[in-house]
Every structure is written in C-alpha cells, then in structure tokens.
Write a protein that holds these residues in place. Structure first.
Motif, PDB file in Angstrom:
ATOM      1  N   ARG A 181       0.822  -1.277   0.093  1.00  0.00           N
ATOM      2  CA  ARG A 181       0.138  -0.132   0.064  1.00  0.00           C
ATOM      3  C   ARG A 181       1.078   1.064   0.044  1.00  0.00           C
ATOM      4  O   ARG A 181       0.491   2.141  -0.606  1.00  0.00           O
ATOM      5  CB  ARG A 181      -0.857  -0.041   1.122  1.00  0.00           C
ATOM      6  N   ASN A 182       1.987   1.280   0.929  1.00  0.00           N
ATOM      7  CA  ASN A 182       2.862   2.285   0.703  1.00  0.00           C
ATOM      8  C   ASN A 182       3.487   2.653  -0.626  1.00  0.00           C
ATOM      9  O   ASN A 182       3.698   3.669  -1.114  1.00  0.00           O
ATOM     10  CB  ASN A 182       3.794   2.155   2.089  1.00  0.00           C
ATOM     11  N   ARG A 183       3.903   1.610  -1.157  1.00  0.00           N
ATOM     12  CA  ARG A 183       4.613   1.787  -2.330  1.00  0.00           C
ATOM     13  C   ARG A 183       3.894   1.910  -3.677  1.00  0.00           C
ATOM     14  O   ARG A 183       4.057   2.583  -4.419  1.00  0.00           O
ATOM     15  CB  ARG A 183       5.289   0.161  -2.960  1.00  0.00           C
ATOM     16  N   LEU A 184       2.596   1.546  -3.484  1.00  0.00           N
ATOM     17  CA  LEU A 184       1.542   1.952  -4.321  1.00  0.00           C
ATOM     18  C   LEU A 184       1.316   3.530  -4.278  1.00  0.00           C
ATOM     19  O   LEU A 184       1.035   4.308  -5.346  1.00  0.00           O
ATOM     20  CB  LEU A 184       0.057   1.265  -4.288  1.00  0.00           C
ATOM     21  N   ASN A 185       1.072   4.205  -2.914  1.00  0.00           N
ATOM     22  CA  ASN A 185       0.871   5.547  -2.808  1.00  0.00           C
ATOM     23  C   ASN A 185       2.296   6.227  -3.561  1.00  0.00           C
ATOM     24  O   ASN A 185       2.199   7.386  -3.873  1.00  0.00           O
ATOM     25  CB  ASN A 185       0.906   5.794  -1.370  1.00  0.00           C
ATOM     26  N   GLY A 186       3.472   5.635  -3.162  1.00  0.00           N
ATOM     27  CA  GLY A 186       4.479   6.512  -3.907  1.00  0.00           C
ATOM     28  C   GLY A 186       4.297   6.361  -5.398  1.00  0.00           C
ATOM     29  O   GLY A 186       4.838   7.454  -6.088  1.00  0.00           O
ATOM     30  N   VAL A 187       3.854   5.408  -5.950  1.00  0.00           N
ATOM     31  CA  VAL A 187       3.857   5.481  -7.508  1.00  0.00           C
ATOM     32  C   VAL A 187       2.601   6.464  -7.949  1.00  0.00           C
ATOM     33  O   VAL A 187       2.813   7.103  -8.653  1.00  0.00           O
ATOM     34  CB  VAL A 187       3.229   4.065  -7.952  1.00  0.00           C
ATOM     35  N   ARG A 188       1.730   6.818  -7.013  1.00  0.00           N
ATOM     36  CA  ARG A 188       0.636   7.640  -7.273  1.00  0.00           C
ATOM     37  C   ARG A 188       0.945   8.939  -7.281  1.00  0.00           C
ATOM     38  O   ARG A 188       0.297   9.796  -8.045  1.00  0.00           O
ATOM     39  CB  ARG A 188      -0.669   7.386  -6.544  1.00  0.00           C
ATOM     40  N   GLU A 189       2.123   9.364  -6.431  1.00  0.00           N
ATOM     41  CA  GLU A 189       2.534  10.503  -6.177  1.00  0.00           C
ATOM     42  C   GLU A 189       3.574  10.990  -7.328  1.00  0.00           C
ATOM     43  O   GLU A 189       4.089  12.006  -7.436  1.00  0.00           O
ATOM     44  CB  GLU A 189       3.036  10.758  -4.859  1.00  0.00           C
ATOM     45  N   VAL A 204       8.318  -1.449 -11.224  1.00  0.00           N
ATOM     46  CA  VAL A 204       7.884  -2.338 -12.502  1.00  0.00           C
ATOM     47  C   VAL A 204       8.263  -3.932 -12.131  1.00  0.00           C
ATOM     48  O   VAL A 204       7.440  -4.654 -12.426  1.00  0.00           O
ATOM     49  CB  VAL A 204       8.557  -2.051 -13.862  1.00  0.00           C
ATOM     50  N   GLY A 205       9.151  -4.211 -11.344  1.00  0.00           N
ATOM     51  CA  GLY A 205       9.551  -5.406 -10.769  1.00  0.00           C
ATOM     52  C   GLY A 205       9.069  -5.759  -9.483  1.00  0.00           C
ATOM     53  O   GLY A 205       9.372  -6.703  -8.574  1.00  0.00           O
ATOM     54  N   ASP A 206       7.933  -5.009  -8.858  1.00  0.00           N
ATOM     55  CA  ASP A 206       7.641  -5.085  -7.550  1.00  0.00           C
ATOM     56  C   ASP A 206       6.801  -6.468  -7.300  1.00  0.00           C
ATOM     57  O   ASP A 206       6.295  -6.942  -8.241  1.00  0.00           O
ATOM     58  CB  ASP A 206       6.568  -4.218  -7.235  1.00  0.00           C
ATOM     59  N   VAL A 207       7.060  -7.335  -6.214  1.00  0.00           N
ATOM     60  CA  VAL A 207       6.403  -8.534  -6.191  1.00  0.00           C
ATOM     61  C   VAL A 207       5.149  -8.525  -6.111  1.00  0.00           C
ATOM     62  O   VAL A 207       4.557  -9.635  -6.301  1.00  0.00           O
ATOM     63  CB  VAL A 207       7.052  -9.057  -4.823  1.00  0.00           C
ATOM     64  N   GLU A 208       4.401  -7.504  -5.597  1.00  0.00           N
ATOM     65  CA  GLU A 208       2.924  -7.116  -5.652  1.00  0.00           C
ATOM     66  C   GLU A 208       2.288  -6.868  -6.871  1.00  0.00           C
ATOM     67  O   GLU A 208       2.617  -5.522  -7.410  1.00  0.00           O
ATOM     68  CB  GLU A 208       2.504  -6.178  -4.267  1.00  0.00           C
ATOM     69  N   PRO A 209       1.256  -7.455  -7.248  1.00  0.00           N
ATOM     70  CA  PRO A 209       0.548  -7.182  -8.544  1.00  0.00           C
ATOM     71  C   PRO A 209      -0.024  -5.557  -8.328  1.00  0.00           C
ATOM     72  O   PRO A 209      -0.021  -5.043  -9.485  1.00  0.00           O
ATOM     73  CB  PRO A 209      -0.508  -7.969  -8.749  1.00  0.00           C
ATOM     74  N   ILE A 210      -0.528  -5.271  -7.211  1.00  0.00           N
ATOM     75  CA  ILE A 210      -1.156  -4.148  -7.040  1.00  0.00           C
ATOM     76  C   ILE A 210      -0.017  -2.675  -7.571  1.00  0.00           C
ATOM     77  O   ILE A 210      -0.689  -1.902  -7.849  1.00  0.00           O
ATOM     78  CB  ILE A 210      -1.793  -3.840  -5.537  1.00  0.00           C
ATOM     79  N   VAL A 211       0.970  -2.971  -7.048  1.00  0.00           N
ATOM     80  CA  VAL A 211       2.105  -2.006  -7.255  1.00  0.00           C
ATOM     81  C   VAL A 211       2.266  -1.773  -8.765  1.00  0.00           C
ATOM     82  O   VAL A 211       2.257  -0.695  -9.474  1.00  0.00           O
ATOM     83  CB  VAL A 211       3.293  -2.169  -6.712  1.00  0.00           C
ATOM     84  N   ARG A 212       2.213  -3.225  -9.547  1.00  0.00           N
ATOM     85  CA  ARG A 212       2.674  -3.005 -10.886  1.00  0.00           C
ATOM     86  C   ARG A 212       1.619  -2.337 -11.636  1.00  0.00           C
ATOM     87  O   ARG A 212       1.665  -1.873 -12.736  1.00  0.00           O
ATOM     88  CB  ARG A 212       3.008  -4.558 -11.415  1.00  0.00           C
ATOM     89  N   GLN A 213       0.328  -2.799 -11.223  1.00  0.00           N
ATOM     90  CA  GLN A 213      -0.931  -2.304 -11.825  1.00  0.00           C
ATOM     91  C   GLN A 213      -0.750  -0.711 -11.707  1.00  0.00           C
ATOM     92  O   GLN A 213      -1.419  -0.117 -12.538  1.00  0.00           O
ATOM     93  CB  GLN A 213      -2.077  -2.885 -11.046  1.00  0.00           C
ATOM     94  N   GLY A 214      -0.325  -0.100 -10.665  1.00  0.00           N
ATOM     95  CA  GLY A 214      -0.557   1.220 -10.401  1.00  0.00           C
ATOM     96  C   GLY A 214       0.638   1.791 -11.629  1.00  0.00           C
ATOM     97  O   GLY A 214      -0.020   2.979 -12.041  1.00  0.00           O
ATOM     98  N   ILE A 215       1.696   1.408 -11.550  1.00  0.00           N
ATOM     99  CA  ILE A 215       2.609   1.772 -12.429  1.00  0.00           C
ATOM    100  C   ILE A 215       2.072   1.864 -14.060  1.00  0.00           C
ATOM    101  O   ILE A 215       2.097   2.688 -14.811  1.00  0.00           O
ATOM    102  CB  ILE A 215       3.728   0.843 -12.702  1.00  0.00           C
ATOM    103  N   SER A 216       1.585   0.873 -14.226  1.00  0.00           N
ATOM    104  CA  SER A 216       0.763   0.536 -15.646  1.00  0.00           C
ATOM    105  C   SER A 216      -0.432   1.415 -15.807  1.00  0.00           C
ATOM    106  O   SER A 216      -0.521   2.061 -16.957  1.00  0.00           O
ATOM    107  CB  SER A 216       0.227  -0.888 -15.726  1.00  0.00           C
ATOM    108  N   GLN A 217      -1.148   1.683 -14.978  1.00  0.00           N
ATOM    109  CA  GLN A 217      -2.257   2.726 -15.119  1.00  0.00           C
ATOM    110  C   GLN A 217      -2.000   3.992 -15.021  1.00  0.00           C
ATOM    111  O   GLN A 217      -2.378   5.110 -15.848  1.00  0.00           O
ATOM    112  CB  GLN A 217      -3.112   2.439 -13.942  1.00  0.00           C
ATOM    113  N   HIS A 218      -0.932   4.247 -14.515  1.00  0.00           N
ATOM    114  CA  HIS A 218      -0.147   5.877 -14.390  1.00  0.00           C
ATOM    115  C   HIS A 218       0.654   6.180 -15.542  1.00  0.00           C
ATOM    116  O   HIS A 218       0.985   7.194 -15.472  1.00  0.00           O
ATOM    117  CB  HIS A 218       0.423   6.266 -13.092  1.00  0.00           C
TER     118      HIS A 218
END
Length: 327
Positions: free
Chosen positions: A43-51, A76-90
């Motif tokens: 969740r923290n890493r996803l927030n980083g992506v969003r910012e 892009v190589g994060d172990v969690e899909p939610i983080v990679r999804q965040g990168i892909s969406q943004h």
C-alpha cells in the motif's frame, strides 16, 4: 527488487495489514516518494507510485532521469501485482509529463526510446497479471502517437526508421515470443498501433501479421481478425486485395466461432476501403441462412450468424455488403 513467479504476493498479508508510513513533514516531494517506494507494505509503495506524477511536474529532466526513473524501474519489478498495476495505470500520464519537460522534440524522442519504452516493455511482458498488460497496451499506443507527433515537430527525423528501431522492434519481439500471453499482447499492439505505424512499416512487417493470423492460439487469431479492417485502411485498397484478403478468407473458415465473428465485424471497416472486395467473400456467407436454421442450437455457427446479422443491420441499404449477406 526483482520480480519472479515464486515471489508473487509474498507480502500480501503485510500489504493488507500495514499502516500507512508516517513521514516527516520536512521531506521534499521527491524524498517522500523515494521513502514510500522503499517502504514495507504494498500500500505504501502504491502510494509512492501514485504521487510520482506530481513530483515529476516539479523537478527537472535531469532529476527525473537520475532520481525518479530508477524508482519507476524498480516498481515495475515489484513482487505485488497491485504496485505493478499502479505503474501500468499511471504510465501514460507519467510519460506525457516527462516528454513535455524535454527542451526539444529530438530530446523527447531520446527519452521515449531510451527511458520510457524499455520500462513499458517490461509491463507488456508481465506474465502474471492481465490487468498490468491491458493498461500497458493502451499506454504503448498512446506513447507511439506521442512519438509520431515529436517526429513531425523535429522534421529531420526519419519517422519510419525511428519507429522501426523502437516501437516496431518491441512489437516484433513480443509477438515472436515463445510465451502465448506475450503473443496475444503482440497482436493487440499491432492492431492498436496500425494507424501510427503507417503503410510502409505494416507492409514491411506483414509477414508478422500473417504469422499471428495463423497462430495456434485462437485468442491471437481473433485479435488479428478484428484488426484487419483498420490495417486495410492504412495500407490501401490494392495492398488489401493482395495481402489481407487471403488471410481473411482463412480466418473466415476458422473452427472457432469467436474468430469468425470478428471476421464479420471487420467487414465494415474493410468495406470502407474497397467495397468490391466483399463479393469475393461470397463463399463464406452464401449458405449462412442454411447453417443458421439447420444448426440453430449449436454454438459452432453462432459467431458467424450473429456477427453477420449485426453487420447487415449496420451497413447501408444498397451497399455490396448487404448484397453478399442476402444471398
């Protein structure tokens, strides 16, 4: 942080339970994103992506390249899909900001080819999450359009050469992959980028389109069938007759009804290029009404019948297309 299948979702429990990271208010936006991207918990890493987009707007191109792009590559190589999804969406928004900050069209093209496309290729080849690939395909098409605009602004850049060595190179590499999911992505990229690639590149690489149209995986054949009409618009009537019609004939006889249904749908854009071609498809539809009534309850013919009916309704009253379907 390198991603592999065995590591997938290893910290899912942490992602669900971790509290938001408390950061000092004195941190700059770039320092804040850096801390978030290195934090425990997805969740923290996803927030980083969003910012990242806001941070990118406020820093220089040099800082983006030296500070932010390494964070992006790691995410892009994060172990969690939610983080990679965040990168892909943004990604599309991030790319647009990055390119807009470049001082010249040529500098923007360098950023696209050396910084953005390699990262995007990794997202396109994410074998573990279809949502990542889906958003990456859309971002790729948008980035190709942006690259074409910058080529025109620069003036001295050979558009065909640039696209052949960057955009088309990635499409070809993915489409020829041994991984079936990547072959699907390659077919989607060809269809989505057909207009941007242009007539010359499509003709030079038409063998790749033919190979995908004869792919053992029906999902790949279905995507190619759907794209043929748009490809025909780009390459023109004469080349469509020579190259697209043989492939379309083959796909019209595909054993999978979903592929045949896409063939029906592609007739509308194809008819806009050269309506006379439709009569050469007569054999594919001549006995449509016989098949429909004889096998009314069989899905084997469902795709062809429903697709043809839909195209019949959407076509002009006196078009050659209706003449073919009425027989």
């Amino acid at each position: 942080m390198e991603f592999n299948e065995s590591m997938a979702q290893t910290d899912k429990a942490k992602a669900d339970e971790a509290e938001e990271l408390e950061l000092e208010e004195s941190l700059t936006p770039l320092q804040r994103v850096t801390a978030l991207c290195a934090a425990e918990g997805a969740r923290n890493r996803l927030n980083g992506v969003r910012e990242m987009e806001d941070v990118m707007n406020g820093i220089s191109v040099a800082e983006i390249e030296s500070k932010l792009m390494p964070l992006l590559r790691e995410a892009v190589g994060d172990v969690e899909p939610i983080v990679r999804q965040g990168i892909s969406q943004h990604f599309a928004a991030l790319a647009k900001v990055y390119v807009s900050k470049c001082q010249s069209p040529r500098a923007a093209l360098d950023v696209i080819s050396t910084q953005l496309l390699p990262v995007l290729e990794k997202l396109l080849r994410d074998l573990f999450d279809p949502q990542v690939r889906e958003h990456a395909v859309a971002s790729f098409s948008g980035l190709a359009v942006l690259a074409a605009q910058k080529c025109k602004e620069e003036g001295e850049v050979d558009v065909g050469e640039f696209f052949n060595n960057s955009v088309m190179d990635i499409i070809s590499r993915i489409a020829k992959s041994a991984e079936l999911e990547e072959q699907v992505v390659g077919a989607e990229l060809l269809g989505g980028c057909a207009t941007t690639l242009g007539r010359q590149l499509l003709l030079e690489h038409f063998k790749l389109i033919e190979d995908l149209g004869n792919n053992p995986m029906f999902r790949v054949r279905k995507i190619v069938a759907r794209a043929l009409g748009e490809i025909a618009k780009v390459i023109g009537s004469d080349d469509a007759i020579e190259k697209i019609m043989p492939l379309l004939r083959t796909l019209c006889e595909d054993k999978i009804w979903r592929v045949r249904k896409e063939c029906c749908a592609t007739l509308v854009p194809l008819s806009e290029v050269c309506s006379s071609l439709l009569f050469s498809l007569e054999n594919a539809f001549t006995n449509l009404h016989v098949f429909y009534f004889a096998f009314f309850n069989m899905s084997f013919f469902y795709g062809l019948s429903v697709g043809a009916a839909d195209i019949y309704v959407r076509s002009p009253p006196h078009s050659p297309l209706r003449a073919v379907l009425q027989r």
